[in-house]
Structures are given as C-alpha cells and as structure tokens.
Design an enzyme around this catalytic site. Structure first.
Site, PDB file in Angstrom:
ATOM      1  N   TYR A 254       7.146  -1.060  -2.125  1.00  0.00           N
ATOM      2  CA  TYR A 254       7.047  -2.369  -2.752  1.00  0.00           C
ATOM      3  C   TYR A 254       7.233  -2.263  -4.256  1.00  0.00           C
ATOM      4  O   TYR A 254       6.760  -1.305  -4.877  1.00  0.00           O
ATOM      5  CB  TYR A 254       5.661  -2.980  -2.507  1.00  0.00           C
ATOM      6  CG  TYR A 254       5.458  -3.547  -1.130  1.00  0.00           C
ATOM      7  CD1 TYR A 254       5.896  -4.825  -0.820  1.00  0.00           C
ATOM      8  CD2 TYR A 254       4.809  -2.822  -0.139  1.00  0.00           C
ATOM      9  CE1 TYR A 254       5.692  -5.378   0.436  1.00  0.00           C
ATOM     10  CE2 TYR A 254       4.605  -3.361   1.122  1.00  0.00           C
ATOM     11  CZ  TYR A 254       5.045  -4.635   1.409  1.00  0.00           C
ATOM     12  OH  TYR A 254       4.846  -5.177   2.636  1.00  0.00           O
TER      13      TYR A 254
ATOM     14  N   TYR B 246       6.115   2.031   6.233  1.00  0.00           N
ATOM     15  CA  TYR B 246       5.421   2.769   5.164  1.00  0.00           C
ATOM     16  C   TYR B 246       4.019   3.165   5.615  1.00  0.00           C
ATOM     17  O   TYR B 246       3.424   2.510   6.459  1.00  0.00           O
ATOM     18  CB  TYR B 246       5.396   1.969   3.865  1.00  0.00           C
ATOM     19  CG  TYR B 246       4.701   0.628   3.910  1.00  0.00           C
ATOM     20  CD1 TYR B 246       3.319   0.515   3.759  1.00  0.00           C
ATOM     21  CD2 TYR B 246       5.434  -0.550   4.079  1.00  0.00           C
ATOM     22  CE1 TYR B 246       2.694  -0.722   3.783  1.00  0.00           C
ATOM     23  CE2 TYR B 246       4.810  -1.790   4.104  1.00  0.00           C
ATOM     24  CZ  TYR B 246       3.445  -1.869   3.955  1.00  0.00           C
ATOM     25  OH  TYR B 246       2.835  -3.082   3.981  1.00  0.00           O
TER      26      TYR B 246
ATOM     27  N   ARG C  81       2.679   1.194   8.763  1.00  0.00           N
ATOM     28  CA  ARG C  81       3.054  -0.180   9.060  1.00  0.00           C
ATOM     29  C   ARG C  81       4.455  -0.211   9.659  1.00  0.00           C
ATOM     30  O   ARG C  81       5.365   0.418   9.122  1.00  0.00           O
ATOM     31  CB  ARG C  81       3.093  -1.048   7.785  1.00  0.00           C
ATOM     32  CG  ARG C  81       1.793  -1.350   7.053  1.00  0.00           C
ATOM     33  CD  ARG C  81       0.686  -1.988   7.859  1.00  0.00           C
ATOM     34  NE  ARG C  81       1.073  -2.955   8.884  1.00  0.00           N
ATOM     35  CZ  ARG C  81       1.337  -4.240   8.693  1.00  0.00           C
ATOM     36  NH1 ARG C  81       1.282  -4.758   7.497  1.00  0.00           N
ATOM     37  NH2 ARG C  81       1.639  -5.034   9.707  1.00  0.00           N
TER      38      ARG C  81
ATOM     39  N   HIS D 203       6.619 -10.281   5.122  1.00  0.00           N
ATOM     40  CA  HIS D 203       5.518 -11.247   5.008  1.00  0.00           C
ATOM     41  C   HIS D 203       6.104 -12.640   4.809  1.00  0.00           C
ATOM     42  O   HIS D 203       7.034 -12.812   4.011  1.00  0.00           O
ATOM     43  CB  HIS D 203       4.640 -10.910   3.809  1.00  0.00           C
ATOM     44  CG  HIS D 203       3.964  -9.571   3.896  1.00  0.00           C
ATOM     45  ND1 HIS D 203       2.687  -9.417   4.363  1.00  0.00           N
ATOM     46  CD2 HIS D 203       4.392  -8.321   3.578  1.00  0.00           C
ATOM     47  CE1 HIS D 203       2.343  -8.125   4.315  1.00  0.00           C
ATOM     48  NE2 HIS D 203       3.373  -7.441   3.838  1.00  0.00           N
TER      49      HIS D 203
HETATM   50 FE   LIG Z   1       3.417  -5.268   3.860  1.00  0.00          FE
END
Ligand SMILES: [Fe+2]
Lengths: 206, 242
Positions: free
Chosen positions: B108, B147, B157, B162
């Site tokens: 991210y 990740y 995950r 999202h």
């Molecule tokens: Fe996420």
C-alpha cells in the site's frame, strides 16, 4: 413449495482495515491524488446557525486511543433540514451536512468544524433533539458502528428525544451527549467514544 | 403510488458479528452491549448526495490516475465493473463508489505500510466514481497482490479491493472488500471468515468476466453490490404509540 420472494441479500460488510485513509482520505495517507477530497467542509460558507467544533477520541476496550479510525458525520442544518430530497426542506447553498475525519496517527484525536444542527422531525410526530449522526469504521470493526452526538446545552430537548428515551439505562444516555466548552472564544464540544468496557458508547442498529 | 419508507432491517446474522476472535484486532474493538435497534427517522433515510462536480473522470482509472505522463501502473490490467442494486433489485443511480487497494506486489502507498514489496511510483491505489442511471460502475486498475499481515505470524490477505458505497440513505452506508475468483487464500483469511455464512462469503468473490474484457488489453471481473432496500409505505403507521 411456495413462490419465491426474490429479494436480494445485502452485500456483507468487511472491515475498513488499517489503510482506509488511502481510499477515503489519501492526503492523510501521505499522498495527494484527488484535486478535491470529499467531506472536509460539512456546512459550507453560507450556513446559518452557530459555528461549532466537535472533538474527541475513540477508545478501545484496553483504554487505549484508536489511532486508525475514520468517522463520518451526517447532520441537518440549523433549521433541521437535511441536504437530501427527503430531508425536510431547503438548505443553504453549499451546505452538504456530511463530513469525514480521521484521527491524528500519534494521539488518536479527531475533530471537525460545522454548525450546530436544529431539531429534526420525528418519525411520525414530534421532533428529535439536535444531533449529528456518526458512523465509525476502522481496522477491527467488522461492520461500521452508528451512534449519535447530542449536545449537553439542549437538556430540555434531549429529555424529550425519542431516540435517547429508547436507551432504557439512563446512565448510558450520557455516552451520547457532547460536552460544551469554550476555547479562545470558539465553541468546542467534546465527544469521546468508548468502543468497549466501562461507559461503552451506545451504538445503534439503524 | 406507495411512498418509499424505512429500510429493511439489516440482517445481522448475515454480516460478521462484532467479536470475531480469529481476527484478533476485533477483540478489543467490539462493543459488548447489544446495538439498540432504531426504526428509521429522517436522520437515517437521508444521506449525502454527490454529483459529477465532486469528482474527476480520471478518478476511476487507477492505472493512470497517479501515473507520470506516458507511464502506467505495473501489474495485471483489470476492469472491475458491476452494478449497485438494492434488495428489491432496483439500481441505485448516481451513488458514490470509492475503492482502494495495494499495488500488484501487495504494498500500500501508506506511511504505515512497511511491507518489503516496493512502492510502484506510478500507482496511488485509490479511485472513485458515481454509478450511472442504471446503477452501473467500473474501474480500471491492476490486480492487487496478496500481502502478509500481523494476525497469526503466517497470515496472508487474499488479493482484494476495498470498496465504500453510500446509497441514498445513511442507513445504507457500507464498506466491504472484493475478492477474486480462484484465489486459494480467500477461505484461509480470518477477515473473510468473520462472515459466518459461506453463501455470504461467495457474494464477495468477483468472477472472471470474459465478456467484459478488452481483448489483447485488459481482463475483467464483475462485482455487483447490494445495498439495503426500502419498504413501501402502503398504510401510514397509526400515530398512537409512536
Ligand atoms: Fe487491504
């Protein structure tokens, strides 16, 4: 067998996760992508009514501040109208009544500037005391939490409010009432949210 | 013509409960008292209204919305598209859909993300769009990478995007995550498994949609979103007792 009802099921909720800022407040995540982020100006320049600030902190069950939370506010204008076709009446040009804030990553403190809303219409009869609807999401919160901010200088209206009166434990109602203070001549209400434990905030299934 | 009334009650047994021990962070962040159930008032039936002045057409193109001129994000190019409907099956037009995600390596762009996979200089990781009059939306992006995250020491995950959706009333406000067909990490994920009903989990898994690809260019996944529906007010409630 019977006929089928054929309603769809709501999409299930998932946590907003730790990086909610990227999507909903990228400036705070550390980069500018949008020309204009949404939700930083709730009332706009033309709104009537008292200019106020609301500040608080979200506290978890261990008593620690939650530093990765995002809150959204939804409120009526000073006349008690929401900026929506079914909102009760007109609002000032530029009044959206919606905002979103994140917390300071170090302290967990959040705050937003707005105007104090007026009383809004009740479900069928009467009115609801002035309040701001609050929605809270974060890592570890599986379905966004709904609560309401009421104001401690509205004791009479609060005593008659149909939602506060639904909370049968009178001492829990206090968790929904922001405390008015003044700082440098400005009105600041304090509204801390406790997710769990002693004096847990009242959350609503709306 | 019946007036639209309250939203249908949210099915709290379909959504994840607040306390889900295998998703450890929920333990100290879950209220212990019951939620207090409200019948909807104007405060819940209304919600913010957005328009095309609020967003930019490029916002929905994550491959280019943060890229340098002439550059593009690295990764498997995908279209994510679908409709926002309500529980009555009616489209939800002109509603704001926001999306955020990791890059193709699972990293991210966030000052709190320290995973060793590199930042892609041409990828921001967020987008937003309004549904059209039929409730249709689409994004162009790259498929996010899986990740690791700190839950158990070996928790990963699945690839996910999202999603945040508004609807017309604040009672419809929803955040969820979109997963991708065929990912073996989905059913091992403690966050996915906060949802008790396997059928509900399936609703978060976007199928490959070969009919929506751009041949020789971009693959596609379809992700429909359902928000709460509203009752029709056939008879006004009696005022006594309200
Ligand atoms: Fe996420």
């Amino acid at each position: 067998m019977t006929q089928e009802l054929n309603y769809l099921k709501e999409t299930p909720s998932q946590t907003a996760g730790p990086y909610v800022h990227i999507g909903l407040a990228p400036g705070a995540a550390g980069f500018d992508l949008y020309k204009q982020e949404l939700g930083w100006d709730i009332a706009g320049p033309n709104a009537k009514g008292e200019r106020i600030r609301i500040e608080g902190i979200v506290i978890d069950g261990t008593g620690s501040p939650v530093k990765d939370v995002l809150l959204e506010a939804w409120q009526a204008n000073a006349d008690g109208n929401y900026a929506h076709p079914e909102g009760g009446g007109d609002v000032e040009q530029g009044f959206r009544g919606w905002g979103r804030v994140i917390t300071d990553f170090e302290t967990g403190e959040w705050g937003f500037n707005t105007i104090k809303p007026g009383s809004t219409q009740g479900r069928n009869v009467g009115t609801q005391a002035p309040h701001i609807n609050l929605w809270i999401v974060a890592r570890g919160i599986n379905v966004g939490l709904n609560t309401r901010i009421y104001f401690d200088d509205e004791a009479e209206a609060n005593a008659a409010d149909p939602v506060l009166n639904l909370v049968e434990w009178e001492r829990r109602r206090a968790t929904l009432i922001a405390k008015r203070t003044e700082r440098d001549g400005a009105v600041v209400y304090r509204f801390d949210v406790k997710l769990q434990g002693e004096d847990e905030t009242v959350f609503f299934d709306i | 013509m019946p007036k639209p009334g309250e939203f249908y009650q949210r099915d709290r047994e379909w959504h994840p409960p607040a306390l889900t021990r295998d998703y450890k962070t929920s333990v100290s962040r879950s209220p212990q008292y019951s939620l207090i159930s409200l019948q909807n008032s104007v405060s819940e039936i209304t919600g913010p209204v957005f328009g095309h002045n609020d967003i930019d057409p490029l916002d929905k193109d994550l491959i280019y919305n943060y890229a340098q001129p002439g550059e593009s994000a690295i990764g498997e190019r995908i279209i994510l598209h679908g409709r926002v409907l309500d529980e009555n099956g009616r489209p939800v037009p002109k509603t704001l859909v926001e999306a955020w995600q990791a890059n193709a390596g699972g990293r991210y762009r966030h000052k709190k993300d320290t995973y060793l996979a590199p930042i892609d200089p041409n990828f921001g990781g967020c987008g937003r769009t309004l549904t059209d009059e039929n409730g249709y939306y689409y994004f162009r992006t790259v498929k996010p990478g899986a990740y690791p995250w700190r839950n158990w020491v070996n928790s990963w995950r699945p690839a996910h995007i999202h999603m945040s959706i508004f609807g017309t009333g604040f009672a419809q406000r929803l955040i969820t995550q979109c997963y991708f067909e065929g990912d073996p990490l989905i059913h091992k994920c403690p966050i996915v498994n906060t949802i008790p009903d396997p059928e509900a989990i399936n609703r978060l898994i976007a199928p490959l949609d070969l009919n929506a690809t751009i041949p020789l260019d971009t693959i596609a996944y379809k992700f429909d979103i359902v928000l709460r529906g509203r009752r029709s007010t056939l008879f006004e409630n009696r005022l006594e007792g309200n």
